[in-house]
Enzyme design. Structure first.
Site, PDB file in Angstrom:
ATOM      1  N   GLU A 182       0.851  -1.189   0.000  1.00 51.10           N
ATOM      2  CA  GLU A 182       0.000   0.000   0.000  1.00 51.10           C
ATOM      3  C   GLU A 182       0.882   1.233   0.000  1.00 51.10           C
ATOM      4  O   GLU A 182       1.841   1.271   0.763  1.00 51.10           O
ATOM      5  CB  GLU A 182      -0.908   0.033   1.239  1.00 51.10           C
ATOM      6  CG  GLU A 182      -1.931   1.148   1.133  1.00 51.10           C
ATOM      7  CD  GLU A 182      -2.887   1.226   2.325  1.00 51.10           C
ATOM      8  OE1 GLU A 182      -2.793   0.394   3.236  1.00 51.10           O
ATOM      9  OE2 GLU A 182      -3.701   2.146   2.320  1.00 51.10           O
ATOM     10  N   ALA A 220       2.238  -0.295  10.700  1.00 47.38           N
ATOM     11  CA  ALA A 220       1.855  -1.666  10.405  1.00 47.38           C
ATOM     12  C   ALA A 220       0.994  -1.672   9.156  1.00 47.38           C
ATOM     13  O   ALA A 220       0.578  -0.610   8.679  1.00 47.38           O
ATOM     14  CB  ALA A 220       1.062  -2.259  11.567  1.00 47.38           C
ATOM     15  N   MET A 221       0.721  -2.883   8.647  1.00 50.59           N
ATOM     16  CA  MET A 221      -0.038  -2.996   7.402  1.00 50.59           C
ATOM     17  C   MET A 221      -0.991  -4.183   7.461  1.00 50.59           C
ATOM     18  O   MET A 221      -0.615  -5.284   7.852  1.00 50.59           O
ATOM     19  CB  MET A 221       0.949  -3.141   6.231  1.00 50.59           C
ATOM     20  CG  MET A 221       0.286  -3.303   4.891  1.00 50.59           C
ATOM     21  SD  MET A 221      -0.684  -1.842   4.418  1.00 50.59           S
ATOM     22  CE  MET A 221      -1.978  -2.618   3.467  1.00 50.59           C
ATOM     23  N   GLU A 222      -2.225  -3.919   6.999  1.00 51.70           N
ATOM     24  CA  GLU A 222      -3.335  -4.864   7.196  1.00 51.70           C
ATOM     25  C   GLU A 222      -3.475  -5.916   6.099  1.00 51.70           C
ATOM     26  O   GLU A 222      -4.592  -6.408   5.869  1.00 51.70           O
ATOM     27  CB  GLU A 222      -4.637  -4.056   7.289  1.00 51.70           C
ATOM     28  CG  GLU A 222      -5.104  -3.384   5.971  1.00 51.70           C
ATOM     29  CD  GLU A 222      -4.694  -1.936   5.809  1.00 51.70           C
ATOM     30  OE1 GLU A 222      -3.686  -1.524   6.423  1.00 51.70           O
ATOM     31  OE2 GLU A 222      -5.369  -1.202   5.064  1.00 51.70           O
ATOM     32  N   ASN A 223      -2.399  -6.321   5.412  1.00 51.82           N
ATOM     33  CA  ASN A 223      -2.506  -7.337   4.347  1.00 51.82           C
ATOM     34  C   ASN A 223      -3.423  -8.469   4.767  1.00 51.82           C
ATOM     35  O   ASN A 223      -3.346  -8.961   5.885  1.00 51.82           O
ATOM     36  CB  ASN A 223      -1.125  -7.913   4.054  1.00 51.82           C
ATOM     37  CG  ASN A 223      -0.054  -6.865   4.019  1.00 51.82           C
ATOM     38  OD1 ASN A 223      -0.134  -5.951   3.227  1.00 51.82           O
ATOM     39  ND2 ASN A 223       0.904  -6.954   4.924  1.00 51.82           N
ATOM     40  N   HIS A 265      -6.317  -1.945  15.296  1.00 53.60           N
ATOM     41  CA  HIS A 265      -6.555  -1.188  14.060  1.00 53.60           C
ATOM     42  C   HIS A 265      -6.360  -2.090  12.833  1.00 53.60           C
ATOM     43  O   HIS A 265      -7.236  -2.147  11.959  1.00 53.60           O
ATOM     44  CB  HIS A 265      -5.600   0.010  14.012  1.00 53.60           C
ATOM     45  CG  HIS A 265      -5.728   0.851  12.791  1.00 53.60           C
ATOM     46  ND1 HIS A 265      -6.441   2.028  12.769  1.00 53.60           N
ATOM     47  CD2 HIS A 265      -5.246   0.691  11.530  1.00 53.60           C
ATOM     48  CE1 HIS A 265      -6.391   2.547  11.551  1.00 53.60           C
ATOM     49  NE2 HIS A 265      -5.656   1.758  10.783  1.00 53.60           N
ATOM     50  N   GLU A 266      -5.236  -2.772  12.777  1.00 53.88           N
ATOM     51  CA  GLU A 266      -4.963  -3.601  11.590  1.00 53.88           C
ATOM     52  C   GLU A 266      -5.961  -4.746  11.513  1.00 53.88           C
ATOM     53  O   GLU A 266      -6.421  -5.107  10.431  1.00 53.88           O
ATOM     54  CB  GLU A 266      -3.530  -4.137  11.606  1.00 53.88           C
ATOM     55  CG  GLU A 266      -2.435  -3.077  11.727  1.00 53.88           C
ATOM     56  CD  GLU A 266      -2.569  -1.907  10.776  1.00 53.88           C
ATOM     57  OE1 GLU A 266      -3.118  -2.080   9.678  1.00 53.88           O
ATOM     58  OE2 GLU A 266      -2.135  -0.793  11.139  1.00 53.88           O
ATOM     59  N   HIS A 275      -9.277  -3.632  10.126  1.00 56.51           N
ATOM     60  CA  HIS A 275      -9.265  -3.418   8.676  1.00 56.51           C
ATOM     61  C   HIS A 275      -9.772  -4.653   7.920  1.00 56.51           C
ATOM     62  O   HIS A 275     -10.142  -4.536   6.755  1.00 56.51           O
ATOM     63  CB  HIS A 275      -7.848  -3.119   8.187  1.00 56.51           C
ATOM     64  CG  HIS A 275      -7.488  -1.661   8.139  1.00 56.51           C
ATOM     65  ND1 HIS A 275      -8.319  -0.702   7.623  1.00 56.51           N
ATOM     66  CD2 HIS A 275      -6.358  -0.998   8.514  1.00 56.51           C
ATOM     67  CE1 HIS A 275      -7.715   0.483   7.690  1.00 56.51           C
ATOM     68  NE2 HIS A 275      -6.529   0.334   8.225  1.00 56.51           N
ATOM     69  N   GLU A 291      -9.591   4.357   6.433  1.00 61.84           N
ATOM     70  CA  GLU A 291      -8.745   4.802   7.556  1.00 61.84           C
ATOM     71  C   GLU A 291      -9.526   5.562   8.619  1.00 61.84           C
ATOM     72  O   GLU A 291      -9.363   5.325   9.813  1.00 61.84           O
ATOM     73  CB  GLU A 291      -7.556   5.623   7.044  1.00 61.84           C
ATOM     74  CG  GLU A 291      -6.580   4.822   6.171  1.00 61.84           C
ATOM     75  CD  GLU A 291      -6.049   3.548   6.822  1.00 61.84           C
ATOM     76  OE1 GLU A 291      -6.201   3.378   8.049  1.00 61.84           O
ATOM     77  OE2 GLU A 291      -5.494   2.700   6.095  1.00 61.84           O
TER      78      GLU A 291
HETATM   79  N1  B3K Z   1      -2.884   1.025   5.711  1.00 60.83           N
HETATM   80  C1  B3K Z   1      -1.568   1.152   6.284  1.00 60.83           C
HETATM   81  C2  B3K Z   1      -0.844   2.376   5.877  1.00 60.83           C
HETATM   82  C3  B3K Z   1      -0.169   2.275   4.587  1.00 60.83           C
HETATM   83  C4  B3K Z   1       0.706   3.471   4.329  1.00 60.83           C
HETATM   84  C5  B3K Z   1       1.279   3.438   2.989  1.00 60.83           C
HETATM   85  N2  B3K Z   1       2.196   4.514   2.741  1.00 60.83           N
HETATM   86  C6  B3K Z   1      -1.609   1.076   7.771  1.00 60.83           C
HETATM   87  C7  B3K Z   1      -2.896   1.431   8.402  1.00 60.83           C
HETATM   88  O1  B3K Z   1      -3.383   2.521   8.323  1.00 60.83           O
HETATM   89  O2  B3K Z   1      -3.485   0.579   8.975  1.00 60.83           O
HETATM   90 ZN    ZN Z   2      -5.318   1.896   8.814  1.00 60.84          ZN
END
Ligand code: B3K
Ligand code: ZN
Length: 877
Positions: free
Chosen positions: A128, A269-272, A304-305, A308, A327
Site C-alpha cells: 500500500e 503496520a499494514m493490514e494485508n 486497528h490492523e 481493517h 482509515e
Molecule cells: N494502511 C496502512 C498504511 C499504509 C501506508 C502506505 N504509505 C496502515 C494502516 O493505516 O493501517
Molecule cells: Zn489503517
C-alpha cells in the site's frame, strides 16, 4: 531541478478500469541476488468501461526488469508491446486472456521499503498504496480485485518460513532441492493487500474460537530473539477479535490470521489480508523494555490492523481519494475499542489533544486538504492526520447524529451492501443515511471542505423570562485551492451548569434535558433555552463533539467551575487546559516583549484543589497537570516565537512546582506503589500521576526530589518508571542527566527498541551544542540511516529541540534540509515526512521564517522524488 515536474491527478477524472483481473497467479523464486517473479493474470475487458478499444496499460516501476511477456500461449514479439518509463503497454488484446509476465527485481537493493525488500535477513513486502507495481506489472489500483494464488520458491535452510495471504495449500520441492510453498487467498482483493514474507522466524501460536464456533489459528512471527515479547500483542489480538464480534457483529473469515514483525518499516503496520506486517516497535512489548504508552500503542495498532479485515479489506476503497473510507472508519473503531478496554475519558482527552496539536496545524498549513482530497501528486503524502484523525472525527459525528443503535444499523447495512466491493466515502454515508432515515446531505461537505471551522459562541440570560440564548457562528478560513467555504453541519453537544456547579436542566424545542445536541448548520444561528432557573455557565462541545476551534469568553471563575464540576469528564479537562493556555499566553507575550514573567494565582489554585481531591481518577489528574505542549502552543500562536514559548512553559512549571511543592511530593509518594507490573488502566493511571508529580517536584531542585528521581531510575523494574525518571532528568536539565543517559545506553544497548527511545531523548536534549550532539548521534554505532525508526527517533527528537532546531543562525534548519536531501532518493516516503517541521515556516517569527524558507528553496533546487517535490512546492506556494 528536473526538466519535467511531476503532475497531479484528480478525483474528478476517475474512470472504471478498462480491464479486470479475475485471478492472479504469482510465482516468486527468491534469491539474494535476483528474484524472478512470474505472474499469470486472468484478464478480461471490463464490460462497464466505456473504453472498449483501450490498450492494456499495466503499472510497473523503473526497478522492475521485464524478461518476457505472453498472451495465452504466445510470447509477444517486441513490436507487440512497449515499456514507457514505468508502464507496460500492449495495444491489442483479446476480450479475455491470460497474460504471463516474467520480471526480475532486486529486493536487496530496495531502500525505499516499498514493494519486496529485505529487512534483517528476511524478505518482506509493503504494497500500500502503490508498492505492488515495484514487484511486477499489474493494474495497481484498489478497484481491481482479484483472487490470488502465490507460489514461493526458496532455500529452506535460510527461509524455513514462507508466508503469503490466505491458506497454505501445497508444499513440495523443486528438482534443485528448493522448497516450494503455495498459498491461496479465496477473498478477492486489490494488489495493495498482497503480502509475502520469507525468513528464519520463530512463531508464537494460539487459537481463537469465533462466535460461530470456528477455530482460527493465530500465529505471530518474529526473529527468534524477540519471540518472548509477543504475548501482549497476542492477547490484544484476541480482545480485538472478540470486540469486533460484539460491537459490530464482524467475525473473522479465514482459518488463519498471521502477524509478522519486521525492523525496517516505513510506518506502523499494514493490514494485508490474513498476513499483517508490523513495524516491530508496534508489536513487541515486555514490561522491562516497553513503556505504558507503548503498550497501549501496541494494543491500538493490533486492533486497528485487525479491524481493517472488514473496514478496508472486505470492503475496500474505489480509488485512493477515498482513503479515509477505510482509515477514518478504522481509526474510529480502534479508538472506541481502546476506550472500552481502558477509560473512555482518558482516551478521548489523549486523542483530542493529538488532533488539536497536529491535525489542526496540518489543516492550517500549506498541505491542508479535505478528508477526501480532490487531487494529489503522490498518494503516500496523503496518509495524513487529516485523512486518519479528522476522518475518524467525521465518523464520530455521524455516530453522534445517529445514536448508537442507528449507527450500528448503518454499519451493518454498509458491510452487507458492499461486501467484496471497492466503494466511496459517499457510499458509506449513504448506508448510514438509508439505515437511519437521517438526512446527511449537508453533513457530506465535511469530506470535501478543508480547514478547521471556528465556532464562536455568545450568550445572554433573561432573568424575568428564565430564557437563555446562545448565538453561534461558524467560519472556516481559506485553505490552498479553496477560497470560499460553505457552512457545515456541526453537532454541538452541550449542557448548562448553575453558578454552584449543579446540573441545570433546560428545555430546547420542547425537549427538557440536562444535555442537548445542537445542530449548527448556518453561518449564524441562535438557540433559545427555556425554563433555565438561573444564569448558567454553558458546558459546550462536550466530548469534543466536532473537530472545531471553539471560542467563548469564559471567565477564569467559569473555567474553575467547569474544571471541578462539569458532568462531562472531557470538558473538565478542557476547562483546565484553557486556564493553562490563558496563563501561558500571557507569559509568552511577556517573554516576547522581554518583560519579567509573572504568574497569576488562578491556575495555581486550580491545581492545588486538584491535588488535594483524593476522589479523582489519577489518570485524569495527570492529564490536567500536564501543561499544554510546546507544539500545541505553537499551533495556537501566530507568529510563533519558539524560544518564548519554551521560556514561558519552563517558568510556569517552576512556579507551580515551588508553590505546590508539598502537594507534588505527597502525590509522588501516594502513587508510588510496589506492585508487579501490569499494563492495566489502573496501574497506568498511578504511574502516570506519580511521574507527572515527580516532574514538578524535581523542578524545586531539592535534594529529596533529586534523590527520589535517582532512586526510581536505579531501582525501577519496568521501563515506564525508568524511562520517566530519565526523561524528567533530561528535560529538567538536571546535573546528572548526562550520566543517566550514558548508563541507560550501557544497560540497553542490545535492545534496539529501547535504544531508539534513547536516541530520541538524546536528540531532544536542550543544550548549547545541541546540533553537534545530534550530528554525533548520527555517527553513533546505534544509528542506521536505512532504518526508519532510527531516523524518526533522531530527527524527530531533534525537531522538538528548541535550542537546536530553532537555533537563531538557521543551522538546525540547514541540518534537517541536508538529511532530507540525503534521504530523498533512498527513501522518498521518509524524506517527505521529515519535511513537516519546515512546512510551518510562514507561521514563524520573521527572522526564523526567512531562514527556514531558504532551506526549502535549497531543497527544491535538487532532483526531487515526487514525494518531496509535492510537499516542498506546496509549502513554498
Ligand atoms: N494502511 C496502512 C498504511 C499504509 C501506508 C502506505 N504509505 C496502515 C494502516 O493505516 O493501517
Ligand atoms: Zn489503517
Amino acid at each position: 531541478m528536473k526538466e519535467s515536474q511531476p503532475s497531479a491527478i484528480y478525483l474528478k477524472d476517475y474512470q472504471v478500469p478498462p480491464y479486470l483481473i479475475d485471478k492472479t497467479e504469482l510465482t516468486f523464486d527468491l534469491d539474494e541476488a535476483t528474484t524472478v517473479v512470474t505472474s499469470r493474470l486472468h484478464m478480461r475487458r471490463n464490460p462497464e468501461s466505456t473504453q472498449q478499444n483501450a490498450p492494456l496499460v499495466l503499472d510497473g516501476g523503473e526497478d522492475v526488469k521485464l524478461i518476457g511477456v505472453a498472451v495465452g500461449d504466445c510470447a509477444l514479439p517486441a513490436e507487440a508491446y512497449r515499456v514507457n518509463e514505468d508502464k507496460l503497454v500492449i495495444d491489442s488484446t483479446p476480450d479475455a486472456f491470460v497474460l504471463t509476465c516474467e520480471t526480475l527485481i532486486e529486493p536487496q537493493n530496495n531502500t525505499s521499503l516499498e514493494g519486496l525488500y529485505r529487512s534483517s535477513s528476511m524478505f518482506c513486502t509493503q504494497c500500500e498504496a502503490e508498492g505492488f507495481r515495484h514487484i511486477t506489472y499489474y493494474l495497481d489500483r484498489p478497484d481491481v480485485m482479484s483472487v490470488f494464488t502465490t507460489t514461493i520458491i526458496a532455500d529452506e535452510t535460510r527461509y524455513p518460513v514462507m508466508l503469503s495471504n490466505g491458506n497454505e495449500v501445497e508444499r513440495g520441492k523443486t528438482e534443485e532441492g528448493k522448497t516450494v510453498v503455495v498459498w491461496h487467498d479465496p477473498f478477492p482483493k486489490p494488489a495493495y493487500l498482497f503480502a509475502l514474507v520469507a525468513g528464519d522466524l520463530a512463531v508464537k501460536e494460539d487459537v481463537f474460537l469465533t462466535q460461530s464456533q470456528r477455530e482460527v489459528a493465530l500465529k505471530i512471527f518474529t526473529e527468534s530473539h524477540n519471540i518472548d515479547k509477543v504475548d501482549y500483542a497476542m492477547e490484544a489480538l484476541k480482545r480485538s477479535m472478540r470486540w469486533d464480534e460484539e460491537t459490530y457483529g464482524r467475525e473473522y473469515d479465514l482459518d488463519i490470521f498471521m502477524i509478522v514483525a519486521v525492523d525496517d518499516f516505513n510506518m506502523g503496520a499494514m493490514e494485508n489480508k490474513g498476513l499483517n506486517i508490523f513495524n516491530s516497535s508496534c508489536l513487541l512489548a515486555s514490561p522491562k523494555t516497553t513503556t505504558d504508552d507503548n503498550f497501549l500503542r501496541v494494543e491500538a495498532i493490533v486492533a486497528h490492523e485487525y479491524f481493517h479485515n472488514w473496514s478496508g479489506n472486505r470492503v475496500t476503497c474505489r480509488d485512493w481519494f477515498q482513503l479515509s473510507l477505510k482509515e477514518g472508519f478504522t481509526v474510529f473503531r480502534d479508538q472506541s475499542f481502546s476506550a472500552d478496554m481502558h477509560s473512555d475519558t482518558v482516551k478521548r482527552v489523549e486523542d483530542v489533544s493529538f488532533l488539536k496539536t497536529a491535525q489542526f496545524a496540518e489543516d492550517a498549513g500549506p498541505m491542508a486538504h479535505p478528508v477526501r482530497p480532490a487531487s494529489f501528486i503522490e498518494i503516500s503524502n496523503f496518509y495524513t492526520l487529516t485523512v486518519y484523525e479528522k476522518g475518524s472525527e467525521i465518523v464520530r459525528m455521524i455516530h453522534t447524529l445517529l445514536g448508537e443503535e442507528k449507527f450500528r444499523a448503518g454499519s451493518d447495512l454498509y458491510f452487507e451492501r458492499h461486501d467484496g466491493q471497492a466503494v466511496t466515502c459517499d457510499d458509506f454515508v449513504a448506508a448510514m443515511e438509508d439505515a437511519s432515515s437521517i438526512d446527511l446531505t449537508q453533513f457530506r461537505d465535511w469530506y470535501s471542505q478543508a480547514g478547521t471551522p471556528i465556532v464562536t459562541v455568545t450568550d445572554s440570560y433573561d432573568e424575568s423570562t428564565k430564557t437563555y440564548q446562545l448565538t453561534m457562528t461558524q467560519e472556516t478560513l481559506p485553505t490552498p485551492g479553496q477560497d470560499s467555504k460553505v457552512a457545515l453541519h456541526i453537532p454541538v453537544r452541550m449542557g448548562l451548569l448553575s453558578q454552584e456547579g449543579d446540573l441545570l436542566p433546560s428545555s430546547l424545542d420542547g425537549t427538557v434535558s440536562d444535555e442537548h445536541v445542537l445542530h449548527l448548520t448556518d453561518f449564524e444561528q441562535t438557540m433559545t433555552f427555556e425554563n433555565v432557573s438561573s444564569r448558567p455557565v454553558p458546558s459546550l462541545l462536550r466530548g469534543f463533539s466536532a473537530p472545531v476551534k471553539l471560542r467563548y469568553e469564559y471567565s477564569a471563575q467559569d473555567l474553575l467551575l467547569l474544571m471541578s464540576s462539569d458532568a462531562d469528564g472531557f470538558n473538565r479537562w478542557s476547562a483546565a487546559q484553557q486556564l493553562a493556555v490563558n496563563e501561558l499566553t500571557q507569559l509568552i507575550n511577556q517573554a516576547i516583549q522581554g518583560q519579567a514573567l509573572s504568574v497569576d494565582s488562578t491556575l495555581v489554585d486550580g491545581f492545588r484543589a486538584l491535588l488535594n481531591d483524593g476522589s479523582l481518577d489519577p489518570a485524569m489528574v495527570a492529564l490536567i497537570l500536564a501543561l499544554p505542549s510546546q507544539a500545541y502552543l505553537s499551533e495556537l500562536a501566530n507568529p510563533i516565537y519558539p524560544a518564548a514559548i519554551k521560556q514561558a512553559r519552563q517558568h510556569l512549571k517552576k512556579q507551580l512546582a515551588n508553590t505546590l511543592s508539598e502537594e507534588f511530593e505527597r502525590t509522588y509518594h501516594e502513587h508510588n506503589m510496589a506492585v508487579d507490573y501490569q499494563a492495566t488502566a489502573e496501574q497506568i493511571a498511578h504511574r502516570s500521576l506519580k511521574n507527572t508529580a515527580l516532574s514538578y517536584w524535581v523542578e524545586t531542585g531539592t535534594e529529596a526530589a533529586i534523590a527520589a528521581l535517582t532512586k526510581q531510575y536505579e531501582t525501577a523494574d519496568n521501563m515506564t518508571d525508568q524511562f520517566s525518571a530519565l526523561s524528567i532528568a533530561v528535560h529538567g536539565q538536571l546535573s546528572n542527566a548526562g550520566d543517566l543517559l550514558a548508563s541507560f545506553y550501557q544497560q540497553w544497548q542490545n535492545e534496539p527498541l529501547v535504544v531508539n527511545k534513547w536516541l530520541a531523548l538524546s536528540a531532544g536534549q536542550e543544550q548549547d551544542n545541541a546540533l553537534q550532539h545530534v550530528q554525533s548521534l548520527m555517527a553513533h554505532p546505534a544509528f542506521d540511516l536505512k532504518n526508519p525508526n532510527k531516523v524518526r527517533s533522531v530527527l524527530g527528537g531533534f525537531g522538538q529541540n528548541v535550542s537546536g532546531f530553532h537555533n537563531a543562525d538557521g543551522s538546525g534548519y540547514r541540518f534537517l534540509a541536508d538529511q532530507i536531501i540525503l534521504l530523498n532518493k533512498r527513501n522518498p516516503q521518509i524524506a517527505s515526512r521529515l519535511c513537516t517541521p519546515l512546512t510551518r515556516w510562514k507561521k514563524l517569527e520573521p527572522t526564523l521564517s526567512a531562514l527556514m524558507k531558504a532551506e526549502l528553496e535549497r531543497i527544491l533546487a535538487e532532483d526531487l522524488s515526487k514525494d518531496v517535490y509535492e510537499v516542498i512546492t506546496k509549502s513554498l506556494n
